[in-house]
Design a protein around this motif. Structure first.
Motif, PDB file in Angstrom:
ATOM      1  N   ARG A   1      93.926  40.052  60.467  1.00 19.49           N
ATOM      2  CA  ARG A   1      92.474  39.869  60.629  1.00 19.49           C
ATOM      3  C   ARG A   1      91.833  39.441  59.323  1.00 19.49           C
ATOM      4  O   ARG A   1      90.939  38.612  59.300  1.00 19.49           O
ATOM      5  CB  ARG A   1      91.815  41.153  61.124  1.00 19.49           C
ATOM      6  N   ALA A   2      92.307  40.032  58.222  1.00 14.91           N
ATOM      7  CA  ALA A   2      91.756  39.702  56.914  1.00 14.91           C
ATOM      8  C   ALA A   2      92.194  38.322  56.431  1.00 14.91           C
ATOM      9  O   ALA A   2      91.489  37.691  55.650  1.00 14.91           O
ATOM     10  CB  ALA A   2      92.171  40.764  55.898  1.00 14.91           C
ATOM     11  N   ALA A   3      93.320  37.838  56.918  1.00 18.94           N
ATOM     12  CA  ALA A   3      93.897  36.594  56.403  1.00 18.94           C
ATOM     13  C   ALA A   3      93.642  35.370  57.275  1.00 18.94           C
ATOM     14  O   ALA A   3      93.699  34.242  56.786  1.00 18.94           O
ATOM     15  CB  ALA A   3      95.407  36.768  56.224  1.00 18.94           C
ATOM     16  N   LEU A   4      93.382  35.571  58.552  1.00 18.40           N
ATOM     17  CA  LEU A   4      93.259  34.441  59.478  1.00 18.40           C
ATOM     18  C   LEU A   4      91.810  34.142  59.825  1.00 18.40           C
ATOM     19  O   LEU A   4      90.988  35.051  59.926  1.00 18.40           O
ATOM     20  CB  LEU A   4      94.031  34.733  60.772  1.00 18.40           C
ATOM     21  N   LYS A   5      91.531  32.866  60.047  1.00 19.85           N
ATOM     22  CA  LYS A   5      90.201  32.474  60.520  1.00 19.85           C
ATOM     23  C   LYS A   5      90.082  32.731  62.015  1.00 19.85           C
ATOM     24  O   LYS A   5      89.083  33.249  62.491  1.00 19.85           O
ATOM     25  CB  LYS A   5      89.952  30.996  60.222  1.00 19.85           C
ATOM     26  N   ASP A   6      91.113  32.334  62.770  1.00 22.45           N
ATOM     27  CA  ASP A   6      91.102  32.498  64.223  1.00 22.45           C
ATOM     28  C   ASP A   6      91.754  33.830  64.575  1.00 22.45           C
ATOM     29  O   ASP A   6      92.982  33.958  64.567  1.00 22.45           O
ATOM     30  CB  ASP A   6      91.854  31.341  64.894  1.00 22.45           C
ATOM     31  N   THR A   7      90.924  34.808  64.885  1.00 21.35           N
ATOM     32  CA  THR A   7      91.446  36.132  65.218  1.00 21.35           C
ATOM     33  C   THR A   7      91.416  36.417  66.727  1.00 21.35           C
ATOM     34  O   THR A   7      91.727  37.524  67.145  1.00 21.35           O
ATOM     35  CB  THR A   7      90.669  37.223  64.462  1.00 21.35           C
ATOM     36  N   ALA A   8      91.055  35.417  67.528  1.00 23.01           N
ATOM     37  CA  ALA A   8      91.005  35.614  68.980  1.00 23.01           C
ATOM     38  C   ALA A   8      92.340  36.106  69.548  1.00 23.01           C
ATOM     39  O   ALA A   8      92.348  37.005  70.398  1.00 23.01           O
ATOM     40  CB  ALA A   8      90.549  34.340  69.683  1.00 23.01           C
ATOM     41  N   PRO A   9      93.487  35.556  69.103  1.00 23.93           N
ATOM     42  CA  PRO A   9      94.755  36.078  69.636  1.00 23.93           C
ATOM     43  C   PRO A   9      94.975  37.557  69.308  1.00 23.93           C
ATOM     44  O   PRO A   9      95.591  38.285  70.080  1.00 23.93           O
ATOM     45  CB  PRO A   9      95.820  35.209  68.960  1.00 23.93           C
ATOM     46  N   LEU A  10      94.426  38.017  68.186  1.00 23.43           N
ATOM     47  CA  LEU A  10      94.557  39.429  67.836  1.00 23.43           C
ATOM     48  C   LEU A  10      93.708  40.297  68.762  1.00 23.43           C
ATOM     49  O   LEU A  10      94.142  41.374  69.171  1.00 23.43           O
ATOM     50  CB  LEU A  10      94.142  39.659  66.381  1.00 23.43           C
ATOM     51  N   ALA A  11      92.520  39.823  69.086  1.00 21.68           N
ATOM     52  CA  ALA A  11      91.663  40.562  70.018  1.00 21.68           C
ATOM     53  C   ALA A  11      92.356  40.687  71.370  1.00 21.68           C
ATOM     54  O   ALA A  11      92.362  41.765  71.982  1.00 21.68           O
ATOM     55  CB  ALA A  11      90.311  39.869  70.160  1.00 21.68           C
ATOM     56  N   GLU A  12      92.948  39.589  71.824  1.00 17.93           N
ATOM     57  CA  GLU A  12      93.661  39.626  73.104  1.00 17.93           C
ATOM     58  C   GLU A  12      94.849  40.582  73.034  1.00 17.93           C
ATOM     59  O   GLU A  12      95.090  41.351  73.972  1.00 17.93           O
ATOM     60  CB  GLU A  12      94.139  38.217  73.474  1.00 17.93           C
ATOM     61  N   ALA A  13      95.567  40.562  71.927  1.00 18.19           N
ATOM     62  CA  ALA A  13      96.713  41.460  71.761  1.00 18.19           C
ATOM     63  C   ALA A  13      96.268  42.915  71.801  1.00 18.19           C
ATOM     64  O   ALA A  13      96.952  43.772  72.391  1.00 18.19           O
ATOM     65  CB  ALA A  13      97.429  41.149  70.451  1.00 18.19           C
ATOM     66  N   GLU A  14      95.119  43.205  71.204  1.00 19.40           N
ATOM     67  CA  GLU A  14      94.622  44.578  71.210  1.00 19.40           C
ATOM     68  C   GLU A  14      94.199  45.019  72.607  1.00 19.40           C
ATOM     69  O   GLU A  14      94.399  46.182  72.986  1.00 19.40           O
ATOM     70  CB  GLU A  14      93.487  44.724  70.197  1.00 19.40           C
TER      71      GLU A  14
END
Length: 160
Positions: A70-83
């Motif tokens: 989250r701190a390193a990437l601009k596109d965090t949408a895949p992380l939100a979906e993973a969560e």
């Protein structure tokens, strides 16, 4: 410096967990329709092992891997979906852990959990891991050590 695909890094460690839990789901599937004596206990034991492995794995991702991404990437949408996928899996895990006997609903919950995890793994391998490896500011080799230490602590706590 970005981590190469061939180096042992955080993604490699997390993917090893994916492969290990896939084997557990396959073992469950192999006995899913058996009526042999003792199979119900084997199913319970496998399901508990699957739940334990997934709980530890999700904790690693949520406490260490995802926050760093989250701190390193601009596109965090895949992380939100993973969560969100983690939350769905955790709900099934909670349901399975509360069941004391194997019935068709137990089998169905294990099967659906496996399907959710397959989908989640494909997205991590196809979207999240490549982005993590391309992020220059992430040291995925050092993160692997952090993940391994945390995993050992969690597995020890689970066994206690």
């Amino acid at each position: 410096m970005p981590t190469t695909r061939h180096a042992s890094d955080a993604c490699t460690l997390l993917d090893a967990d994916h492969k290990a839990v896939k084997k557990l789901f396959k073992a469950y599937e192999e006995i899913a329709h058996s009526s042999a004596r003792g199979v119900a206990q084997r199913k319970l034991d496998l399901a508990r092992e699957i739940c334990r492995e997934l709980t530890v794995h999700a904790t690693l991702e949520e406490e260490v891997f995802y926050p760093a991404l989250r701190a390193a990437l601009k596109d965090t949408a895949p992380l939100a979906e993973a969560e969100v996928e983690h939350a769905s899996a955790k709900e099934l895990i909670t349901q399975l852990e509360s069941m004391d006997e194997v019935d068709e609903m137990f089998d169905a919950k294990v099967k659906v959990l496996g399907e959710h995890i397959d989908h989640h793994v494909k997205e991590e391998r196809g979207q999240i891991f490549p982005k993590a490896r391309a992020a220059r500011q992430l040291d995925l080799v050092a993160m692997k050590d952090d993940l391994q230490s945390r995993k050992e602590a969690l597995m020890g706590a689970e066994m206690a």
